[in-house]
Design a protein around this motif. Sequence first.
Motif, PDB file in Angstrom:
ATOM      1  N   PRO A  63       0.836  -1.211   0.000  1.00  0.00           N
ATOM      2  CA  PRO A  63       0.000   0.000   0.000  1.00  0.00           C
ATOM      3  C   PRO A  63       0.868   1.257   0.000  1.00  0.00           C
ATOM      4  CG  PRO A  63       0.076  -0.920   2.199  1.00  0.00           C
ATOM      5  CD  PRO A  63       0.805  -1.907   1.313  1.00  0.00           C
ATOM      6  N   LEU A  64       1.639   1.443  -1.057  1.00  0.00           N
ATOM      7  CA  LEU A  64       2.566   2.569  -1.135  1.00  0.00           C
ATOM      8  C   LEU A  64       1.829   3.893  -1.185  1.00  0.00           C
ATOM      9  CD1 LEU A  64       5.090   1.207  -3.804  1.00  0.00           C
ATOM     10  CD2 LEU A  64       5.338   1.193  -1.312  1.00  0.00           C
ATOM     11  N   THR A  65       2.400   4.874  -0.540  1.00  0.00           N
ATOM     12  CA  THR A  65       1.861   6.228  -0.565  1.00  0.00           C
ATOM     13  C   THR A  65       2.927   7.169  -1.115  1.00  0.00           C
ATOM     14  OG1 THR A  65       2.668   6.777   1.647  1.00  0.00           O
ATOM     15  CG2 THR A  65       0.484   5.707   1.481  1.00  0.00           C
ATOM     16  N   VAL A  66       2.533   8.413  -1.353  1.00  0.00           N
ATOM     17  CA  VAL A  66       3.493   9.414  -1.801  1.00  0.00           C
ATOM     18  C   VAL A  66       4.580   9.604  -0.738  1.00  0.00           C
ATOM     19  CG1 VAL A  66       3.794  11.841  -2.427  1.00  0.00           C
ATOM     20  CG2 VAL A  66       1.798  10.576  -3.250  1.00  0.00           C
ATOM     21  N   HIS A  67       4.193   9.512   0.548  1.00  0.00           N
ATOM     22  CA  HIS A  67       5.188   9.636   1.611  1.00  0.00           C
ATOM     23  C   HIS A  67       6.207   8.499   1.550  1.00  0.00           C
ATOM     24  CE1 HIS A  67       2.351  12.579   3.254  1.00  0.00           C
ATOM     25  NE2 HIS A  67       3.341  13.000   4.026  1.00  0.00           N
ATOM     26  N   ASP A  68       5.733   7.287   1.188  1.00  0.00           N
ATOM     27  CA  ASP A  68       6.658   6.155   1.063  1.00  0.00           C
ATOM     28  C   ASP A  68       7.667   6.400  -0.057  1.00  0.00           C
ATOM     29  OD1 ASP A  68       5.409   4.707   3.108  1.00  0.00           O
ATOM     30  OD2 ASP A  68       3.953   3.853   1.708  1.00  0.00           O
ATOM     31  N   LEU A  69       7.170   6.880  -1.199  1.00  0.00           N
ATOM     32  CA  LEU A  69       8.063   7.174  -2.321  1.00  0.00           C
ATOM     33  C   LEU A  69       9.060   8.263  -1.947  1.00  0.00           C
ATOM     34  CD1 LEU A  69       5.576   7.203  -5.360  1.00  0.00           C
ATOM     35  CD2 LEU A  69       6.990   5.321  -4.555  1.00  0.00           C
ATOM     36  N   ALA A  70       8.568   9.296  -1.254  1.00  0.00           N
ATOM     37  CA  ALA A  70       9.444  10.396  -0.855  1.00  0.00           C
ATOM     38  C   ALA A  70      10.514   9.910   0.114  1.00  0.00           C
ATOM     39  CB  ALA A  70       8.621  11.512  -0.224  1.00  0.00           C
ATOM     40  N   ALA A  71      10.112   9.039   1.042  1.00  0.00           N
ATOM     41  CA  ALA A  71      11.084   8.522   2.005  1.00  0.00           C
ATOM     42  C   ALA A  71      12.162   7.709   1.307  1.00  0.00           C
ATOM     43  CB  ALA A  71      10.364   7.667   3.050  1.00  0.00           C
ATOM     44  N   HIS A  72      11.756   6.892   0.311  1.00  0.00           N
ATOM     45  CA  HIS A  72      12.750   6.092  -0.410  1.00  0.00           C
ATOM     46  C   HIS A  72      13.676   6.985  -1.226  1.00  0.00           C
ATOM     47  CE1 HIS A  72      14.278   2.307  -2.024  1.00  0.00           C
ATOM     48  NE2 HIS A  72      14.368   2.927  -3.188  1.00  0.00           N
ATOM     49  N   ALA A  73      13.140   8.102  -1.719  1.00  0.00           N
ATOM     50  CA  ALA A  73      13.955   9.034  -2.502  1.00  0.00           C
ATOM     51  C   ALA A  73      14.726  10.002  -1.613  1.00  0.00           C
ATOM     52  CB  ALA A  73      13.071   9.823  -3.461  1.00  0.00           C
ATOM     53  N   ALA A  74      14.531   9.876  -0.281  1.00  0.00           N
ATOM     54  CA  ALA A  74      15.221  10.739   0.688  1.00  0.00           C
ATOM     55  C   ALA A  74      14.919  12.210   0.423  1.00  0.00           C
ATOM     56  CB  ALA A  74      16.726  10.483   0.680  1.00  0.00           C
ATOM     57  N   THR A  75      13.632  12.493   0.237  1.00  0.00           N
ATOM     58  CA  THR A  75      13.221  13.864  -0.006  1.00  0.00           C
ATOM     59  C   THR A  75      11.849  14.083   0.611  1.00  0.00           C
ATOM     60  OG1 THR A  75      12.978  15.560  -1.718  1.00  0.00           O
ATOM     61  CG2 THR A  75      12.078  13.388  -2.214  1.00  0.00           C
ATOM     62  N   SER A  76      11.342  15.275   0.561  1.00  0.00           N
ATOM     63  CA  SER A  76      10.021  15.571   1.106  1.00  0.00           C
ATOM     64  C   SER A  76       8.955  15.294   0.054  1.00  0.00           C
ATOM     65  CB  SER A  76       9.934  17.038   1.526  1.00  0.00           C
ATOM     66  OG  SER A  76       9.966  17.877   0.385  1.00  0.00           O
ATOM     67  N   PRO A  77       7.697  15.045   0.467  1.00  0.00           N
ATOM     68  CA  PRO A  77       6.620  14.847  -0.514  1.00  0.00           C
ATOM     69  C   PRO A  77       6.486  16.020  -1.476  1.00  0.00           C
ATOM     70  CG  PRO A  77       5.904  14.109   1.650  1.00  0.00           C
ATOM     71  CD  PRO A  77       7.225  14.781   1.854  1.00  0.00           C
ATOM     72  N   ALA A  78       6.642  17.248  -0.973  1.00  0.00           N
ATOM     73  CA  ALA A  78       6.509  18.420  -1.843  1.00  0.00           C
ATOM     74  C   ALA A  78       7.604  18.435  -2.907  1.00  0.00           C
ATOM     75  CB  ALA A  78       6.562  19.703  -1.007  1.00  0.00           C
ATOM     76  N   THR A  79       8.836  18.116  -2.496  1.00  0.00           N
ATOM     77  CA  THR A  79       9.939  18.076  -3.459  1.00  0.00           C
ATOM     78  C   THR A  79       9.734  16.944  -4.460  1.00  0.00           C
ATOM     79  OG1 THR A  79      11.489  19.013  -1.873  1.00  0.00           O
ATOM     80  CG2 THR A  79      12.434  17.787  -3.713  1.00  0.00           C
ATOM     81  N   LEU A  80       9.239  15.814  -3.971  1.00  0.00           N
ATOM     82  CA  LEU A  80       8.983  14.686  -4.873  1.00  0.00           C
ATOM     83  C   LEU A  80       7.949  15.070  -5.927  1.00  0.00           C
ATOM     84  CD1 LEU A  80       9.732  11.636  -5.264  1.00  0.00           C
ATOM     85  CD2 LEU A  80       7.564  11.129  -4.151  1.00  0.00           C
ATOM     86  N   HIS A  81       6.901  15.775  -5.520  1.00  0.00           N
ATOM     87  CA  HIS A  81       5.900  16.245  -6.474  1.00  0.00           C
ATOM     88  C   HIS A  81       6.546  17.107  -7.550  1.00  0.00           C
ATOM     89  CE1 HIS A  81       1.744  15.134  -5.452  1.00  0.00           C
ATOM     90  NE2 HIS A  81       2.179  14.980  -4.220  1.00  0.00           N
ATOM     91  N   ARG A  82       7.395  18.032  -7.128  1.00  0.00           N
ATOM     92  CA  ARG A  82       8.052  18.913  -8.100  1.00  0.00           C
ATOM     93  C   ARG A  82       8.932  18.120  -9.054  1.00  0.00           C
ATOM     94  NH1 ARG A  82       8.462  22.358  -3.515  1.00  0.00           N
ATOM     95  NH2 ARG A  82      10.605  21.643  -3.097  1.00  0.00           N
ATOM     96  N   ARG A  83       9.654  17.124  -8.537  1.00  0.00           N
ATOM     97  CA  ARG A  83      10.534  16.325  -9.393  1.00  0.00           C
ATOM     98  C   ARG A  83       9.729  15.480 -10.376  1.00  0.00           C
ATOM     99  NH1 ARG A  83      14.644  13.324  -5.510  1.00  0.00           N
ATOM    100  NH2 ARG A  83      15.126  12.301  -7.498  1.00  0.00           N
TER     101      ARG A  83
END
Length: 331
Positions: A230-250
């Motif tokens: 059950p992956l979330t945007v927070h999970d993806l951001a954590a794996h990318a070592a960044t914040s959810p907001a930064t992940l959205h921008r990327r």
Amino acid sequence: MSQGSSHRVVMIVEDGSNPFELGVATELFGLRRPELDVPWYDFALCADGPVTMHAGLFTMSGVAGLDAVDHADTVIVPNRPDPETAPSASVLAAIKAAAARGARLVSFCTGSFSLAAAGVLDGRRATTHWRWAEAFRARFPAVRLEPDVLFVDDGDVLTAAGSAAALDLGLHLIRRDHGAEVANSVARRLVFAVHRDGGQRQFIERPVPDIPDTSLAPVLAWAQRHLDRPLTVHDLAAHAATSPATLHRRFRAELGTTPLAWLTAERVTLACRLIEQGELRLDAIARATGLGTPATLRTHLRRRTGLTPTTYRTRFPGPSTGGSGSSLTPS
């Protein structure tokens, strides 16, 4: 596309046509695919006279006449070297006749100008290259132009924004005709990404990150291996070592979409592959793809493909026709 029959694809080439788009169509629809156990396309090129490719690189010979369009199931129109110059009367007539008898019409890049000049886009959704969007809108106000997307699927008329987007649209057509598993196989052979949807933006101001290690590739690959979670945007951001907001921008900068939209599209693509491989249990598919419930699976599958799971299974039957279904180990 009906199984066991040959779907004829004909591409109209004109003096000055883009050789890359010619290569795209030939690669996708003209090359034999003996590794795929499906009837492939019957592909041909046609022209209204001698053809010299863009910038005078080479001249083509042995190309069929425009009468080849009369027997085409799908007609592809490539870019126009000068969109302001109308196609010949014979090309316009061939396009109109193909539309009248129900052939599928496809344009690459500024080939949308040819379809619009033939009147087949009036009242319909379409796209074109961003550089020519304003000129297109001014010349063809009856067309519902969507200038910021890679391609538009409006049923029997499909338009791609540019030369590279022609690959995305071509794979989309293969997916429509043969299913996700076959389209993914072709994409793998091309070493081409399969995650670009038609609704993504055409023009990305920073197509290449400034620093190589800022690429989203590692997190995308990780998420694809764990779609059952059950992956979330927070999970993806954590794996990318960044914040959810930064992940959205990327995601917006590199893929032209949001993390959640990308994740949902990947889940549905996996669901399609599992259905095609013969899995019959919707609850098992929903769990394996992280979609959760059969109801959620139905909703997203219909939204993405226009089909229910039952209809999708009928259209793209897998190797298993009964029993408890195949194991959930997509290749």
